[in-house]
Design a protein around this motif. Structure first.
Motif, PDB file in Angstrom:
ATOM      1  N   LYS A 160       6.568  -1.444  11.088  1.00  0.00           N
ATOM      2  CA  LYS A 160       6.907  -2.625  10.289  1.00  0.00           C
ATOM      3  C   LYS A 160       8.410  -2.712  10.039  1.00  0.00           C
ATOM      4  CE  LYS A 160       2.426  -2.699   7.934  1.00  0.00           C
ATOM      5  NZ  LYS A 160       1.721  -2.567   6.650  1.00  0.00           N
ATOM      6  N   ALA A 178      11.084  -5.494  11.327  1.00  0.00           N
ATOM      7  CA  ALA A 178      11.952  -6.238  10.411  1.00  0.00           C
ATOM      8  C   ALA A 178      13.411  -6.173  10.865  1.00  0.00           C
ATOM      9  CB  ALA A 178      11.807  -5.678   8.999  1.00  0.00           C
ATOM     10  N   ARG A 207      16.703  -7.141   2.504  1.00  0.00           N
ATOM     11  CA  ARG A 207      15.521  -7.862   2.019  1.00  0.00           C
ATOM     12  C   ARG A 207      14.362  -7.724   2.997  1.00  0.00           C
ATOM     13  NH1 ARG A 207      19.455 -11.760   0.495  1.00  0.00           N
ATOM     14  NH2 ARG A 207      19.048 -12.949   2.413  1.00  0.00           N
ATOM     15  N   ALA A 208      14.665  -7.834   4.288  1.00  0.00           N
ATOM     16  CA  ALA A 208      13.610  -7.739   5.302  1.00  0.00           C
ATOM     17  C   ALA A 208      12.984  -6.351   5.329  1.00  0.00           C
ATOM     18  CB  ALA A 208      14.182  -8.098   6.678  1.00  0.00           C
ATOM     19  N   SER A 239      10.841  -5.757   2.189  1.00  0.00           N
ATOM     20  CA  SER A 239       9.590  -6.510   2.304  1.00  0.00           C
ATOM     21  C   SER A 239       8.614  -5.795   3.235  1.00  0.00           C
ATOM     22  CB  SER A 239       9.880  -7.922   2.818  1.00  0.00           C
ATOM     23  OG  SER A 239       8.676  -8.642   3.012  1.00  0.00           O
ATOM     24  N   THR A 271       6.913  -2.742   1.576  1.00  0.00           N
ATOM     25  CA  THR A 271       6.091  -2.993   0.383  1.00  0.00           C
ATOM     26  C   THR A 271       4.623  -3.213   0.751  1.00  0.00           C
ATOM     27  OG1 THR A 271       7.978  -4.002  -0.728  1.00  0.00           O
ATOM     28  CG2 THR A 271       5.803  -4.453  -1.635  1.00  0.00           C
TER      29      THR A 271
END
Length: 784
Positions: free
Chosen positions: A731, A735, A777-778, A781, A784
């Protein structure tokens, strides 16, 4: 249920009254006041209800008694009621019992109940330890006080006469409980009741005292008991239901209710309380065993002719008395500055505990060690620190009795200090001692074992203050080293060891160790000191080994070992090795993939680990897809190096199976090919795998991103700290790829349930502030 009359409230009224006491809108009672109010409320209701149910007064032969929390007057919110209806053979007892219990059941109040004669209760207690201990807390509630008094006295008498034969059972019961529930002092989510150092252990201390095998628990233990009871009270008030395990998410609210700053302050207070109780239990169990006559002595067991334990000399002024280390009869602590440390060293080496009386005498009479310490005292300290695992219990005993803080006043700031990093399983002070014990096994790898042991003991001494703990620790280490009387150059070296104790692991996991600039920066930081380098290498292993399971791994050892080898080469003035080129097999595979356009995989097993080479046409997205396929096959990625050759992308991963063996390379090749062409639902497969293994982590700590700029190379490293989960690297890589940056290499560290992943990244237009914020930010995210 039957109406119990207008003068007596119903059980439902009891519940409503209890709930009003616990309601958040009313005047908030302190923990102790709330427990007293709950005891008074339940006792008032039970007294009236027992009378209505047919429990008569004096001469009736029936009595209602309480054990457990109500018996001890320690009733916390939502506790079960532990009640016994005692009788002398009364034929109507079953009908009375039914009237007693049913209203409580119907109102939802938890109830642990029994109906017994005095003789029956004593027989059950003789065969069931929990019952025997429970009867020691017995308290009369209603009915014939002569019956309840007879049971209470008989139960205590039976315990006093039989406890000596039940010590093994008592100890084994405690060990099983500790194995299930862990230690309160070192657990992220402690069990306040059953954990080691918890309220059950206080009950054990009370039982030993009731058996007249030990003294009553000390004032320190009473204070620790009150704190744990207050925490348990507030936890249940916050939760609104029975709960004994303090979860991390409840910590701040419970801390606020107790007037503490936050959950870390609460954890520190609980650690101190639990360790006080643990030490008291250890001493009391030894005292109780010493009071029990040895088998085979017959009529001489209690005779004045009974032989006292032998006293075997261990060192000057130190003897082994039975199973405890004690002072010799002619020892004079007030005139022997090194005696305390000789006692400690003897205990650590023999792994026998120090007698409580010896610790008390040393605390009362041992002199303060003046600066600089006498050589004998300094030598004994180094011998103690080099004693290995025996050091741990000795330091705990010295610290609980104030002697360790006398030797090291700086210790107060880290005592019982909880870790802020979930990877750490110990409080900071215990971690320092564990690290020293691990370092004792590495002393033959360094030329200055004395400095390694001191550095291990002090490497985190700067924590607990609002500054860089490495810098603060270095200053404190200088202070300690000068007090001990080290040579000035040794003071400089051990201070530098503490200042730079994170240099090797951070560099090895956040930088490209094959880059000459990285090596030169480490060498320059250490001033070209080869002795300091070898000390840091050993300390890095000891520190990681003492942090928690799996933190020191073969992968981390190889990374740091490679960095150290390159630094040694640079310090010797020899040319550094060039980055290793792709192997011939990898090059050939890259040429074939470039020609065919079809991805391929190589797997090279290396013991438990393996090198997996993924080759595909050079286009964005390979890292994320390859990482996803590896995660789907339960392979943990440690490093990733991204290269290209003859028009093909070559991603080389160091991996190890989370469990089992390596997957079949054919399966990896097939899944990778489909993941790249889009026909394989990689995201769905990973989500399903995560669900099969219990789902994502519950209430994880917030993820965090840090940025590191390497001035020597101009590179940028992004570090992610987050809760581990299946497919996380997939992930995060996705990102990064979607954010338009290139990943040059990756280092992945899994520390318990937390990961610390570092990515060297680059962008064609440079990584300015706006792009960094977008990337951050990516990544957050994705984590999370």
């Amino acid at each position: 249920m039957d109406n119990v009359g207008t003068a007596v409230v119903t059980a439902d009224d009891l519940v409503r009254a209890r709930d009003r006491l616990l309601a958040p809108g009313r005047r908030r009672l302190t923990g102790e006041s709330l427990r007293e109010a709950l005891v008074d409320l339940h006792e008032f209701w039970l007294t009236a209800h027992a009378s209505q149910a047919g429990v008569g007064g004096r001469g009736s032969g029936l009595a209602l008694v309480a054990v457990g929390g109500l018996g001890r007057r320690e009733l916390v919110p939502y506790s079960d009621l532990d009640l016994v209806l005692v009788h002398n053979g009364n034929k109507s007892v079953d009908a009375v019992a039914e009237k007693l219990w049913y209203p409580l059941w119907n109102s939802g109040i938890g109830l642990d109940h029994s109906v017994r004669t005095v003789g029956e209760a004593l027989r059950v207690a003789a065969g069931d330890l929990r019952t025997a201990l429970g009867l020691l807390d017995l308290r009369h509630i209603a009915g014939d006080a002569e019956v309840s008094g007879r049971l209470a006295e008989s139960a205590r008498q039976a315990w006093r006469s039989g406890a000596r034969t039940r010590l093994d059972e008592l100890a084994e019961s405690a060990r099983r409980r500790w194995a299930r529930s862990g230690e309160i002092a070192h657990r992220v989510e402690p069990d306040l009741k059953h954990g080691r150092g918890g309220l059950r252990d206080v009950t054990l201390l009370d039982a030993l005292s009731a058996a007249q095998l030990t003294d009553r628990p000390s004032a320190d233990v009473d204070e620790a008991r009150r704190l744990l009871l207050d925490v348990r009270t507030e936890l249940r008030r916050v939760a609104g239901r029975p709960r004994d395990v303090l979860r991390a998410q409840d910590g701040d609210e419970v801390a606020a209710a107790l007037g503490l700053a936050d959950r870390f302050a609460l954890a520190r207070a609980m650690s101190s309380a639990a360790r006080t109780i643990v030490y008291a239990v250890d001493v009391s169990m030894r005292t109780a065993r010493a009071a029990v006559p040895k088998r085979g002595l017959g009529v001489f067991a209690r005779s004045p002719l009974r032989r006292t334990p032998a006293r075997r000399p261990l060192d000057e002024g130190v003897v082994l008395h039975g199973t405890e280390v004690a002072l010799a009869r002619d020892a004079m602590p007030s005139r022997d500055p090194a005696l305390l440390l000789r006692v400690a060293t003897a205990a650590a080496r023999t792994k026998h505990p120090i007698a409580a009386g010896t610790l008390t005498r040393l605390a009362d009479t041992a002199p303060e060690l003046r600066q600089p310490w006498p050589r004998e005292a300094r030598d004994e300290l180094l011998a103690l620190l080099g004693s290995g695992s025996g050091l741990i219990d000795v330091v705990e005993a010295l610290d609980r009795t104030g002697l360790w803080g006398r030797l090291f006043p700086e210790w107060g700031a880290v005592r019982d200090l909880p870790p802020r990093d979930a990877a750490h399983m110990w409080t900071v002070d215990r971690h320092l001692v564990q690290t020293t014990a691990h370092a004792a096994r590495l002393v033959t790898r360094v030329s200055r074992p004395d400095l390694l042991l001191l550095g291990a003991l002090l490497h985190d001494i700067g924590k607990g203050r609002q500054q860089d703990h490495s810098e603060v620790g270095a200053a404190l280490t200088t202070q300690v080293a000068e007090r001990l009387g080290l040579w000035p150059q040794d003071v400089v070296t051990v201070s530098a060891l503490v200042r730079h104790h994170l240099l090797l692991p951070h560099t090895a996991t956040r930088r490209d160790v094959e880059d000459e600039a990285t090596v030169r920066r480490v060498v320059d930081t250490l001033g070209g000191d080869a002795v300091l380098l070898e000390l840091l290498h050993a300390l890095a292993e000891a520190d990681a080994s003492a942090t928690g399971p799996g933190v020191w791994s073969d992968w981390k050892a190889s990374l740091i070992g490679d960095l150290v080898a390159r630094c040694r080469t640079a310090m010797a003035g020899d040319p550094l090795p060039k980055p290793e080129p792709l192997e011939r097999r990898q090059q050939d595979l890259a040429v074939a993939v470039a020609a065919s356009g079809k991805p391929d995989v190589l797997v090279d097993p290396q013991g438990h680990a393996a090198t997996v080479t993924v080759v595909a046409p050079d286009r964005p997205g390979l890292l994320s897809r390859a990482a996803g396929v590896l995660a789907l096959n339960s392979l943990e990625v440690h490093t990733a190096a991204l290269r290209s050759y003859e028009g093909a992308a070559v991603d080389v991963f160091t991996v190890s199976p989370r469990f089992g063996s390596l997957p079949d390379v054919t399966l990896l090749r097939e899944q990778l090919t489909r993941a790249i062409d889009g026909s394989f639902p990689l995201g769905e497969k990973l989500a399903a795998k995560e669900r099969d293994y219990g789902g994502p982590p519950q209430d994880p700590p917030p993820a965090k991103v840090l940025w590191f700029d390497d001035e020597s190379t101009g590179g940028v490293v992004l570090e992610l700290r987050a809760a581990d989960r299946i497919g996380l690297l997939h992930k995060v890589a996705d990102a990064l790829e979607r954010s338009g940056v290139d990943v040059v290499w990756a280092r992945v560290s899994t520390l318990g349930s937390t990961v610390v992943d570092a990515f060297a990244i680059a962008a064609r237009t440079g990584l300015d502030g706006e792009l960094r914020r977008k990337v951050e930010r990516a990544v957050l995210s994705a984590a999370t």
